[in-house]
Design an enzyme around this catalytic site. Structure first.
Site, mmCIF file in Angstrom:
data_model
loop_
_atom_site.group_PDB
_atom_site.id
_atom_site.type_symbol
_atom_site.label_atom_id
_atom_site.label_comp_id
_atom_site.label_asym_id
_atom_site.label_seq_id
_atom_site.Cartn_x
_atom_site.Cartn_y
_atom_site.Cartn_z
ATOM 1 N N ARG A 1 -1.711 -0.420 -8.518
ATOM 2 C CA ARG A 1 -3.077 -0.081 -8.103
ATOM 3 C C ARG A 1 -3.144 1.455 -8.100
ATOM 4 O O ARG A 1 -2.289 2.112 -7.524
ATOM 5 C CB ARG A 1 -3.371 -0.593 -6.697
ATOM 6 C CG ARG A 1 -4.720 -0.069 -6.159
ATOM 7 C CD ARG A 1 -4.801 -0.134 -4.638
ATOM 8 N NE ARG A 1 -4.870 -1.491 -4.159
ATOM 9 C CZ ARG A 1 -4.468 -1.833 -2.931
ATOM 10 N NH1 ARG A 1 -3.964 -0.946 -2.099
ATOM 11 N NH2 ARG A 1 -4.563 -3.092 -2.542
ATOM 12 N N ASP B 1 0.849 -1.201 0.000
ATOM 13 C CA ASP B 1 0.000 0.000 0.000
ATOM 14 C C ASP B 1 0.881 1.247 0.000
ATOM 15 O O ASP B 1 2.058 1.179 0.356
ATOM 16 C CB ASP B 1 -0.872 0.035 1.266
ATOM 17 C CG ASP B 1 -2.036 -0.949 1.218
ATOM 18 O OD1 ASP B 1 -2.322 -1.502 0.145
ATOM 19 O OD2 ASP B 1 -2.662 -1.164 2.279
HETATM 20 P P1 FDA Z 1 -14.340 9.635 -3.952
HETATM 21 O O1 FDA Z 1 -13.721 9.963 -2.632
HETATM 22 O O2 FDA Z 1 -14.553 10.713 -4.921
HETATM 23 O O3 FDA Z 1 -15.680 8.873 -3.677
HETATM 24 C C1 FDA Z 1 -16.587 8.515 -4.689
HETATM 25 C C2 FDA Z 1 -17.849 7.960 -4.051
HETATM 26 O O4 FDA Z 1 -17.533 6.722 -3.396
HETATM 27 C C3 FDA Z 1 -18.410 8.831 -2.929
HETATM 28 O O5 FDA Z 1 -19.275 9.795 -3.426
HETATM 29 C C4 FDA Z 1 -19.124 7.804 -2.067
HETATM 30 O O6 FDA Z 1 -20.356 7.453 -2.634
HETATM 31 C C5 FDA Z 1 -18.222 6.598 -2.165
HETATM 32 N N1 FDA Z 1 -17.247 6.539 -1.075
HETATM 33 C C6 FDA Z 1 -15.905 6.745 -1.148
HETATM 34 N N2 FDA Z 1 -15.321 6.541 0.046
HETATM 35 C C7 FDA Z 1 -16.321 6.212 0.894
HETATM 36 C C8 FDA Z 1 -16.357 5.870 2.285
HETATM 37 N N3 FDA Z 1 -15.256 5.828 3.044
HETATM 38 N N4 FDA Z 1 -17.552 5.575 2.842
HETATM 39 C C9 FDA Z 1 -18.695 5.594 2.105
HETATM 40 N N5 FDA Z 1 -18.715 5.896 0.779
HETATM 41 C C10 FDA Z 1 -17.553 6.205 0.188
HETATM 42 N N6 FDA Z 1 -5.364 5.232 -0.440
HETATM 43 C C11 FDA Z 1 -4.053 5.443 -0.240
HETATM 44 O O7 FDA Z 1 -3.631 6.579 -0.004
HETATM 45 N N7 FDA Z 1 -3.171 4.397 -0.313
HETATM 46 C C12 FDA Z 1 -3.580 3.129 -0.602
HETATM 47 O O8 FDA Z 1 -2.743 2.221 -0.663
HETATM 48 C C13 FDA Z 1 -4.959 2.914 -0.828
HETATM 49 N N8 FDA Z 1 -5.437 1.679 -1.135
HETATM 50 C C14 FDA Z 1 -6.759 1.528 -1.515
HETATM 51 C C15 FDA Z 1 -7.221 0.285 -1.955
HETATM 52 C C16 FDA Z 1 -8.519 0.156 -2.422
HETATM 53 C C17 FDA Z 1 -8.978 -1.168 -2.934
HETATM 54 C C18 FDA Z 1 -9.383 1.297 -2.453
HETATM 55 C C19 FDA Z 1 -10.760 1.195 -3.013
HETATM 56 C C20 FDA Z 1 -8.947 2.495 -1.973
HETATM 57 C C21 FDA Z 1 -7.646 2.620 -1.481
HETATM 58 N N9 FDA Z 1 -7.190 3.829 -0.969
HETATM 59 C C22 FDA Z 1 -5.845 4.002 -0.740
HETATM 60 C C23 FDA Z 1 -8.162 4.897 -0.617
HETATM 61 C C24 FDA Z 1 -8.331 5.901 -1.730
HETATM 62 O O9 FDA Z 1 -7.164 6.657 -1.892
HETATM 63 C C25 FDA Z 1 -9.510 6.856 -1.476
HETATM 64 O O10 FDA Z 1 -9.275 7.574 -0.290
HETATM 65 C C26 FDA Z 1 -10.870 6.177 -1.375
HETATM 66 O O11 FDA Z 1 -10.982 5.087 -2.229
HETATM 67 C C27 FDA Z 1 -12.007 7.164 -1.734
HETATM 68 O O12 FDA Z 1 -11.832 7.638 -3.038
HETATM 69 P P2 FDA Z 1 -12.752 7.235 -4.298
HETATM 70 O O13 FDA Z 1 -11.834 6.903 -5.407
HETATM 71 O O14 FDA Z 1 -13.705 6.173 -3.922
HETATM 72 O O15 FDA Z 1 -13.462 8.569 -4.727
#
Ligand code: FDA
Length: 325
Positions: free
Chosen positions: A198, A143
């Protein structure tokens, strides 16, 4: 922008900063993990506290057609013995996944493995896990944490990547955050190295000198990096719950003839399970990131920060609990 929207954006940003700041408070974490009232709310994002309880939850995801990557919660370790103990736990988890015929795929945090103490220690601990992964044919994802660790994490990845990946052997992947300004250059270098990347937006509070501050810029960078990885990368993992970006990936894969097994979507346990299931039904690969363990506090706080509406969900539950008490 209308005044009301600007105000609510500012309030949301302030809430996010506060939650991320609180995520570093170890004393608060110790308190939170001891309060029984927080447990049911944490369960939304953390599948279990023990491996024994996590295994059936992972099995249930598999039964629904989801792939998994397992995270043994823990980070920012400051004592060498804790880093070594965390590495041992990963060995036990890999063995248990293999013994139970579950996905041999785990995600780990570099500072959990001692990166903050000494990069040599992290090389040793992660190297040991990778050696076990090679024996089991497992996949390890390192990560990415905040920007102060990016260079050391990429170095760690280069040091521990097993030579056999080119011949289809076990491999180790990395993570790139679209929030960081440096990520275009990092993705170009990683694509040239055949890395399995990723892509996520980034979960940490970062200064403007290194990171985009406006969500629109982070999202635009995500789209650009995603297209680069889909067109030229090796088995990229698109980690997002952002429906617009997911639709865009599907559109590009469909129009450009990128095979459904050439990349995968990744989402977090407890977040947008509806989309995870829809994508599986449509034949796309989806992997759920499944964290378990007792050290859930910083992980949980980052999940709250991602969607401040989660805080009102927590407060509503606390209020209900109080009513019962
Ligand atoms: P965004 O934040 O724009 O969210 C889009 C939509 O998704 C929101 O409107 C909501 O509906 C939903 N959503 C997102 N997060 C939510 C939550 N916590 N609760 C409820 N609904 C939510 N980061 C990092 O810095 N290092 C890493 O190694 C990783 N690894 C990682 C693995 C995997 C499999 C995922 C999915 C995410 C990560 N992350 C991460 C976290 C990532 O950087 C990010 O903070 C979150 O995924 C939220 O961003 P989105 O891309 O979902 O978009």
């Amino acid at each position: 922008m209308p005044v009301r929207t600007a105000l609510s954006d500012a309030a949301e940003r302030a809430m996010r900063s506060t939650l991320l700041m609180l995520s570093h408070r170890k004393a608060l974490g110790r308190l939170a993990t001891q309060l029984p009232v927080t447990r049911p709310m944490v369960r939304r994002f953390v599948c279990a506290e023990t491996l024994e309880d996590a295994l059936p939850a992972i099995r249930a995801l598999h039964d629904d057609g989801l792939r998994t990557t397992v995270d043994v919660l823990g980070e920012s370790v400051t004592v060498e013995a804790d880093a070594r103990a965390a590495a041992e736990r990963y060995g036990v988890v890999l063995d248990a996944l293999a013994a139970n015929d579950l996905d041999r795929n785990v995600s780990l945090k570099p500072t959990q493995m001692g990166l903050g103490i000494d990069p040599g220690l992290a090389r040793e601990t992660v190297g040991g896990i990778v050696a076990r992964a090679v024996e089991l044919g497992a996949f390890i994802r390192i990560d990415m944490e905040d920007h102060s660790t990016t260079d050391r994490t990429l170095e760690l990845w280069r040091d521990v990547r097993p030579a056999g990946w080119r011949d289809g052997g076990a491999d180790v992947g990395v993570v790139i955050q679209s929030a960081l300004r440096r990520s275009d250059a990092d993705v170009a270098a990683l694509v040239a190295e055949g890395a399995r990347v990723r892509l996520c937006k980034g979960a940490y509070k970062e200064p403007a000198r290194v990171a985009w501050q406006d969500k629109a810029d982070v999202d635009a960078a995500y789209e650009r990096l995603m297209l680069h990885l889909m067109r030229e990368g090796r088995q990229p993992a698109l980690a997002t719950h952002d429906v617009r970006l997911i639709k865009r990936a599907i559109e590009v894969a469909t129009t450009e003839g990128i095979a459904k097994d050439a990349f995968e979507f990744q989402m977090l346990y407890g977040v947008r399970r509806d989309i995870q299931d829809q994508l599986v039904r449509a034949g796309w690969r989806v992997r759920t990131y499944v964290p378990f363990g007792s050290q859930w506090y910083p992980y949980f706080m980052r999940r709250l920060a991602e969607r401040p509406a989660n805080v009102s969900f927590i407060l509503r539950n606390l209020w209900r609990e109080r009513g019962r008490g």
